[in-house]
Design a protein around this motif. Structure first.
Motif, PDB file in Angstrom:
ATOM      1  N   GLY A 151     -32.030  -8.047  51.405  1.00 49.27           N
ATOM      2  CA  GLY A 151     -32.747  -8.573  52.551  1.00 49.27           C
ATOM      3  C   GLY A 151     -34.214  -8.197  52.426  1.00 49.27           C
ATOM      4  O   GLY A 151     -34.708  -7.916  51.326  1.00 49.27           O
ATOM      5  N   GLY A 152     -34.910  -8.186  53.562  1.00 46.01           N
ATOM      6  CA  GLY A 152     -36.312  -7.801  53.535  1.00 46.01           C
ATOM      7  C   GLY A 152     -37.233  -8.970  53.237  1.00 46.01           C
ATOM      8  O   GLY A 152     -36.799 -10.096  52.988  1.00 46.01           O
ATOM      9  N   SER A 153     -38.525  -8.685  53.192  1.00 45.99           N
ATOM     10  CA  SER A 153     -39.545  -9.733  53.029  1.00 45.99           C
ATOM     11  C   SER A 153     -39.937  -9.970  51.571  1.00 45.99           C
ATOM     12  O   SER A 153     -40.278 -11.075  51.174  1.00 45.99           O
ATOM     13  CB  SER A 153     -40.795  -9.341  53.822  1.00 45.99           C
ATOM     14  OG  SER A 153     -41.252  -8.062  53.376  1.00 45.99           O
ATOM     15  N   THR A 154     -39.853  -8.921  50.759  1.00 50.02           N
ATOM     16  CA  THR A 154     -40.352  -9.037  49.379  1.00 50.02           C
ATOM     17  C   THR A 154     -39.694 -10.142  48.569  1.00 50.02           C
ATOM     18  O   THR A 154     -40.374 -10.887  47.872  1.00 50.02           O
ATOM     19  CB  THR A 154     -40.197  -7.685  48.651  1.00 50.02           C
ATOM     20  OG1 THR A 154     -40.868  -6.673  49.392  1.00 50.02           O
ATOM     21  CG2 THR A 154     -40.746  -7.758  47.229  1.00 50.02           C
TER      22      THR A 154
ATOM     23  N   ASP B 264     -26.469  -6.034  51.718  1.00 51.36           N
ATOM     24  CA  ASP B 264     -26.250  -5.321  52.971  1.00 51.36           C
ATOM     25  C   ASP B 264     -26.526  -6.269  54.124  1.00 51.36           C
ATOM     26  O   ASP B 264     -26.987  -7.395  53.923  1.00 51.36           O
ATOM     27  CB  ASP B 264     -27.134  -4.080  53.071  1.00 51.36           C
ATOM     28  CG  ASP B 264     -28.631  -4.416  53.085  1.00 51.36           C
ATOM     29  OD1 ASP B 264     -29.026  -5.464  52.557  1.00 51.36           O
ATOM     30  OD2 ASP B 264     -29.405  -3.616  53.644  1.00 51.36           O
TER      31      ASP B 264
ATOM     32  N   ARG C  87     -27.630  -6.311  58.482  1.00 48.50           N
ATOM     33  CA  ARG C  87     -27.837  -5.721  59.805  1.00 48.50           C
ATOM     34  C   ARG C  87     -26.724  -6.271  60.689  1.00 48.50           C
ATOM     35  O   ARG C  87     -26.312  -7.440  60.527  1.00 48.50           O
ATOM     36  CB  ARG C  87     -29.208  -6.114  60.344  1.00 48.50           C
ATOM     37  CG  ARG C  87     -30.406  -5.659  59.491  1.00 48.50           C
ATOM     38  CD  ARG C  87     -30.628  -6.568  58.285  1.00 48.50           C
ATOM     39  NE  ARG C  87     -31.766  -6.185  57.464  1.00 48.50           N
ATOM     40  CZ  ARG C  87     -33.024  -6.615  57.693  1.00 48.50           C
ATOM     41  NH1 ARG C  87     -33.273  -7.377  58.722  1.00 48.50           N
ATOM     42  NH2 ARG C  87     -34.021  -6.216  56.913  1.00 48.50           N
TER      43      ARG C  87
ATOM     44  N   ASN D  18     -29.610 -10.931  57.209  1.00 45.95           N
ATOM     45  CA  ASN D  18     -29.877 -11.152  55.779  1.00 45.95           C
ATOM     46  C   ASN D  18     -29.194 -12.412  55.292  1.00 45.95           C
ATOM     47  O   ASN D  18     -29.715 -13.120  54.417  1.00 45.95           O
ATOM     48  CB  ASN D  18     -29.432  -9.942  54.950  1.00 45.95           C
ATOM     49  CG  ASN D  18     -30.364  -8.756  55.114  1.00 45.95           C
ATOM     50  OD1 ASN D  18     -31.510  -8.915  55.568  1.00 45.95           O
ATOM     51  ND2 ASN D  18     -29.887  -7.580  54.774  1.00 45.95           N
TER      52      ASN D  18
ATOM     53  N   HIS E 159     -34.876   3.968  49.716  1.00 44.93           N
ATOM     54  CA  HIS E 159     -33.564   3.374  50.013  1.00 44.93           C
ATOM     55  C   HIS E 159     -33.461   2.043  49.270  1.00 44.93           C
ATOM     56  O   HIS E 159     -34.454   1.387  48.952  1.00 44.93           O
ATOM     57  CB  HIS E 159     -33.363   3.188  51.521  1.00 44.93           C
ATOM     58  CG  HIS E 159     -33.966   1.947  52.090  1.00 44.93           C
ATOM     59  ND1 HIS E 159     -35.190   1.921  52.723  1.00 44.93           N
ATOM     60  CD2 HIS E 159     -33.490   0.686  52.145  1.00 44.93           C
ATOM     61  CE1 HIS E 159     -35.444   0.692  53.139  1.00 44.93           C
ATOM     62  NE2 HIS E 159     -34.435  -0.086  52.787  1.00 44.93           N
TER      63      HIS E 159
ATOM     64  N   ALA F 224     -30.535  -1.502  49.315  1.00 43.96           N
ATOM     65  CA  ALA F 224     -29.510  -2.071  50.197  1.00 43.96           C
ATOM     66  C   ALA F 224     -29.659  -1.344  51.540  1.00 43.96           C
ATOM     67  O   ALA F 224     -30.781  -1.208  52.025  1.00 43.96           O
ATOM     68  CB  ALA F 224     -28.127  -1.941  49.582  1.00 43.96           C
TER      69      ALA F 224
ATOM     70  N   LYS G 102     -45.002   1.292  46.974  1.00 43.23           N
ATOM     71  CA  LYS G 102     -43.644   1.256  46.411  1.00 43.23           C
ATOM     72  C   LYS G 102     -43.661   1.688  44.944  1.00 43.23           C
ATOM     73  O   LYS G 102     -42.699   2.271  44.448  1.00 43.23           O
ATOM     74  CB  LYS G 102     -43.042  -0.134  46.566  1.00 43.23           C
ATOM     75  CG  LYS G 102     -42.658  -0.454  48.007  1.00 43.23           C
ATOM     76  CD  LYS G 102     -41.790  -1.664  48.085  1.00 43.23           C
ATOM     77  CE  LYS G 102     -41.429  -1.974  49.522  1.00 43.23           C
ATOM     78  NZ  LYS G 102     -40.525  -3.151  49.630  1.00 43.23           N
TER      79      LYS G 102
HETATM   80  O1  LIG Z   1     -31.657  -5.294  54.616  1.00 45.37           O
HETATM   81  C1  LIG Z   1     -32.661  -4.836  54.075  1.00 45.37           C
HETATM   82  O2  LIG Z   1     -33.671  -4.469  54.694  1.00 45.37           O
HETATM   83  C2  LIG Z   1     -32.726  -4.765  52.576  1.00 45.37           C
HETATM   84  O3  LIG Z   1     -31.580  -4.967  51.948  1.00 45.37           O
HETATM   85  C3  LIG Z   1     -33.465  -3.532  52.179  1.00 45.37           C
HETATM   86  O4  LIG Z   1     -32.847  -2.726  51.224  1.00 45.37           O
HETATM   87  C4  LIG Z   1     -34.793  -4.023  51.650  1.00 45.37           C
HETATM   88  O5  LIG Z   1     -34.621  -4.507  50.327  1.00 45.37           O
HETATM   89  C5  LIG Z   1     -35.811  -2.936  51.681  1.00 45.37           C
HETATM   90  O6  LIG Z   1     -35.840  -2.412  53.006  1.00 45.37           O
HETATM   91  C6  LIG Z   1     -37.190  -3.477  51.320  1.00 45.37           C
HETATM   92  O7  LIG Z   1     -37.564  -4.408  52.304  1.00 45.37           O
HETATM   93  P1  LIG Z   1     -38.972  -5.207  52.174  1.00 45.37           P
HETATM   94  O8  LIG Z   1     -38.831  -6.106  50.996  1.00 45.37           O
HETATM   95  O9  LIG Z   1     -39.090  -5.963  53.467  1.00 45.37           O
HETATM   96  O10 LIG Z   1     -40.038  -4.143  51.983  1.00 45.37           O
END
Ligand SMILES: O=C(O)[C@H](O)[C@@H](O)[C@H](O)[C@H](O)COP(=O)(O)O
Length: 222
Positions: free
Chosen positions: A40-43, A67, A69, A79, A136, A138, A192
């Motif tokens: 998940g996340g923005s990257t 993973d 939420r 996600n 961290h 996942a 990072k």
């Molecule tokens: O559900 C989540 O948030 C992701 O699986 C988590 O592991 C994510 O990869 C990191 O938190 C980086 O998130 P960004 O890419 O937003 O920095």
């Protein structure tokens, strides 16, 4: 761990999408179906969109979030929603998206139900991870309640865990994530990059990304 430093984020995105597409293509040469695990996340969003354009037999690909939420699949923090909007709807519509959330279950019950679904998919063919500045990956958060259980080699495929901000989540266990032959990590920005250097000196409990270090291929750009 192999570190690939790209001149910019566009070059990173294109190279990583190509690596993932190549790995999926190779998996499809040896298995009826390939299993792609995404963060998940923005990257990773640009990489999802670039990957969606790959000429693959998506009908033979199952996609699973690493993973989740504990929110409904249409929630902005989902996600599964992130993957659907940026990969499935962008060109990989034939792929099967296997969600981890269940509307009628709590995270503990939901993790057990998801473990059965994900367990039937394993081994993963291709794994893309993200990483937070706290190292961290996942939802394997340092110091999180449930981390030891999630890192145990005998853990179920999916376990419940609580994020540092108190958000209930489920995550593929380290053991499930490690069924992938190799792991790609997409990170951007100097903070990072510094976290990656710190992780090299720490244990997996202190820096969960370390659990994947041996076969980790890191794609990085400032
Ligand atoms: O559900 C989540 O948030 C992701 O699986 C988590 O592991 C994510 O990869 C990191 O938190 C980086 O998130 P960004 O890419 O937003 O920095």
């Amino acid at each position: 761990m192999k570190l690939i430093e790209h001149p910019d984020r566009e070059a990173l995105t294109l190279a990583l999408a190509q690596d993932i597409a190549d790995a999926l293509g190779m998996a499809l040469n040896t298995r009826d179906r390939a299993v792609l695990c995404l963060p998940g996340g923005s990257t990773p969003v640009p990489a999802f969109k670039a990957l969606a354009a790959a000429r693959l037999d998506w009908a033979r690909v199952s996609v699973v979030p690493g993973d989740e939420r504990w929110v409904p699949a249409d929630h902005p923090r989902s996600n599964a929603r992130l993957i659907r909007r940026n990969l499935i709807d962008e060109g990989a519509s034939a792929a099967e998206l296997v969600g981890l959330h269940h509307d009628m279950l709590d995270p503990v019950e939901g993790a057990a139900a998801a473990a059965a679904r994900v367990g039937a998919l394993l081994p993963l063919s291709v794994l893309l991870l993200g990483m937070g500045e706290d190292m961290h990956t996942a939802s394997l958060f340092p110091g999180a309640a449930g981390l030891a259980a999630a890192m145990d080699s005998a853990a179920p495929a999916v376990v419940p865990i609580t994020a540092p901000d108190g958000e209930p989540r489920v995550t593929l266990s380290a053991a499930a994530l490690l069924t992938a032959p190799e792991a790609f990590l997409m990170i951007t920005g100097p903070d990072k990059r510094a976290a990656l250097d710190r992780a090299a000196t720490l244990t997996p409990e202190e820096a969960p990304i370390r659990a994947f270090w041996k076969g980790l291929i890191v794609h990085y750009a400032d």
